[in-house]
Motif scaffolding. Structure first.
Motif, mmCIF file in Angstrom:
data_model
loop_
_atom_site.group_PDB
_atom_site.id
_atom_site.type_symbol
_atom_site.label_atom_id
_atom_site.label_comp_id
_atom_site.label_asym_id
_atom_site.label_seq_id
_atom_site.Cartn_x
_atom_site.Cartn_y
_atom_site.Cartn_z
ATOM 1 N N TYR A 78 -26.606 49.811 -12.433
ATOM 2 C CA TYR A 78 -27.052 50.015 -11.052
ATOM 3 C C TYR A 78 -27.202 48.662 -10.348
ATOM 4 O O TYR A 78 -28.305 48.245 -9.989
ATOM 5 C CB TYR A 78 -28.368 50.806 -11.045
ATOM 6 N N PRO A 79 -26.082 47.971 -10.128
ATOM 7 C CA PRO A 79 -26.151 46.595 -9.612
ATOM 8 C C PRO A 79 -26.679 46.477 -8.193
ATOM 9 O O PRO A 79 -27.123 45.400 -7.795
ATOM 10 C CB PRO A 79 -24.693 46.123 -9.697
ATOM 11 N N GLN A 80 -26.643 47.565 -7.412
ATOM 12 C CA GLN A 80 -27.136 47.466 -6.035
ATOM 13 C C GLN A 80 -28.661 47.511 -5.976
ATOM 14 O O GLN A 80 -29.250 47.200 -4.940
ATOM 15 C CB GLN A 80 -26.524 48.576 -5.172
ATOM 16 N N ILE A 81 -29.312 47.880 -7.080
ATOM 17 C CA ILE A 81 -30.773 47.808 -7.140
ATOM 18 C C ILE A 81 -31.163 46.348 -7.292
ATOM 19 O O ILE A 81 -30.891 45.714 -8.312
ATOM 20 C CB ILE A 81 -31.333 48.647 -8.299
ATOM 21 N N LYS A 82 -31.822 45.810 -6.269
ATOM 22 C CA LYS A 82 -32.195 44.400 -6.255
ATOM 23 C C LYS A 82 -33.705 44.184 -6.362
ATOM 24 O O LYS A 82 -34.171 43.047 -6.321
ATOM 25 C CB LYS A 82 -31.660 43.727 -4.986
#
Length: 343
Positions: free
Chosen positions: A295-299
């Motif tokens: 889930y790379p868009q979770i920052k």
């Protein structure tokens, strides 16, 4: 987007650059400098260019003051929080003196503000609480120059009523008016967050898509999912579905499609105790370790830590196994690679 450190310019809307990536340098879990200073930076919208922020809403509903609550939570999880989530309503002024002290960590404040419980969204949108907003703006300008996250009336879904000043259009108008008014009054350091509930039954409502206030007033998008009895692991948390919401793809999938250029924050998340399953929290936190890279868009991941949450105990350390798993999760390079900028 301009980097605070002045290291690079990110193409607007290129979340594939700002909202993805793995750690290229690290920090000591207690918050010290990493091995490659300058390799990871923070954009002007507080997006970490490497990994994601690790945050907490500490000891909620316990009655402890914020400094004490943060200190206890950080001792329990074995590291300093990047983000501390605090809550305000109505005419309360923020950041408070204690919150400003917390920010010196350095830590980022996530301020959750409901501008008015004594006025409808429509009334706020037409300016009925402008004096309150202006007083807050003056307070922020005078006391807190650092950047902070600001979410306005989070989780609006269960407050929506067609008519009476609480329609989706009223929410959008309220949110836009408050952000615009703060900016007009000189508040330039608030990074705005639109926070959804993260519940499929509300997302399936026909008006749900009309709640978004607009890219010009929203910097991050967020949701607040909890591990209820339907959830087995992190993937099931962030992409929760339900039989009574057929066709709903899950919040992360929906946000990826709807907001490809926005960083995603999990602004509240928590695991409840399960009767007959004392190892559930441990297993759940271990699943986050295994799956977060998907889930790379979770920052930003901001845990809601409370013995008195409305649906149960979400403390992360109710068993030795859960304590170890949560501490290990917080020490992953994904959550230690970008230093918090000084406030």
């Amino acid at each position: 987007m301009r980097l605070i450190a002045g290291l690079a310019v990110l193409v607007a809307g290129a979340c594939a650059t700002a909202c993805t990536g793995t750690a290229t340098s690290g920090r000591v879990p207690g918050g010290g400098a990493g091995t490659t200073p300058g390799a990871c930076a923070v954009t002007d919208k507080l997006i970490p260019t490497c990994g994601a922020w690790w945050g907490i809403a500490p000891d909620v509903f316990s009655g402890r003051g914020p400094i004490r609550a943060v200190d206890m939570a950080e001792r329990r999880m074995g590291r300093r929080a990047d983000i501390v989530h605090v809550y305000h309503r109505g005419g309360e002024l923020f950041p408070t003196a204690e919150e400003r002290e917390i920010a010196k960590g350095p830590r980022l404040l996530l301020v959750n503000w409901k501008p008015a419980l004594d006025h409808t969204w429509a009334e706020v949108a037409r300016g009925d609480v402008d004096k309150r907003v202006d007083r807050l703006a003056e307070h922020i300008r005078r006391t807190f120059p650092g950047r902070f996250f600001l979410t306005i009336h989070h989780e609006p879904e269960n407050d929506v009523r067609e008519g009476g000043g609480y329609s989706p259009a009223d929410y959008v108008a309220m949110y836009r008016h408050v952000v615009t008014r703060l900016r007009q009054q000189g508040v330039r350091n608030a990074v705005t967050v639109m926070t959804y509930m993260g519940a499929p039954n509300w997302a399936a409502k026909p008006w749900f898509g009309r709640l978004y206030p607009g890219d010009d007033v929203v910097d991050w998008v967020a949701f607040d999912p909890y591990a209820d009895d339907r959830v087995r692991d992190f993937a099931g948390l962030v992409d929760k579905t339900r039989p009574d919401a057929p066709g709903w793809p899950g919040f992360y999938r929906w946000m990826q499609a709807r907001f490809p250029a926005k960083p995603i924050m999990v602004a509240e998340w928590g695991a409840f105790e399960r009767r007959g399953a004392p190892g559930f929290k441990r297993d759940f936190f271990e699943s986050v370790q295994r799956q977060i890279a998907d889930y790379p868009q979770i920052k930003a991941l901001v845990y809601f830590d409370s013995p008195l949450a409305p649906r149960g105990d979400t403390r992360f350390d109710t068993t030795p196994g859960a304590t170890r798993a949560f501490a290990q999760l917080g020490r992953l390079p994904r959550f230690t690679s970008t230093p918090v900028p000084p406030s």
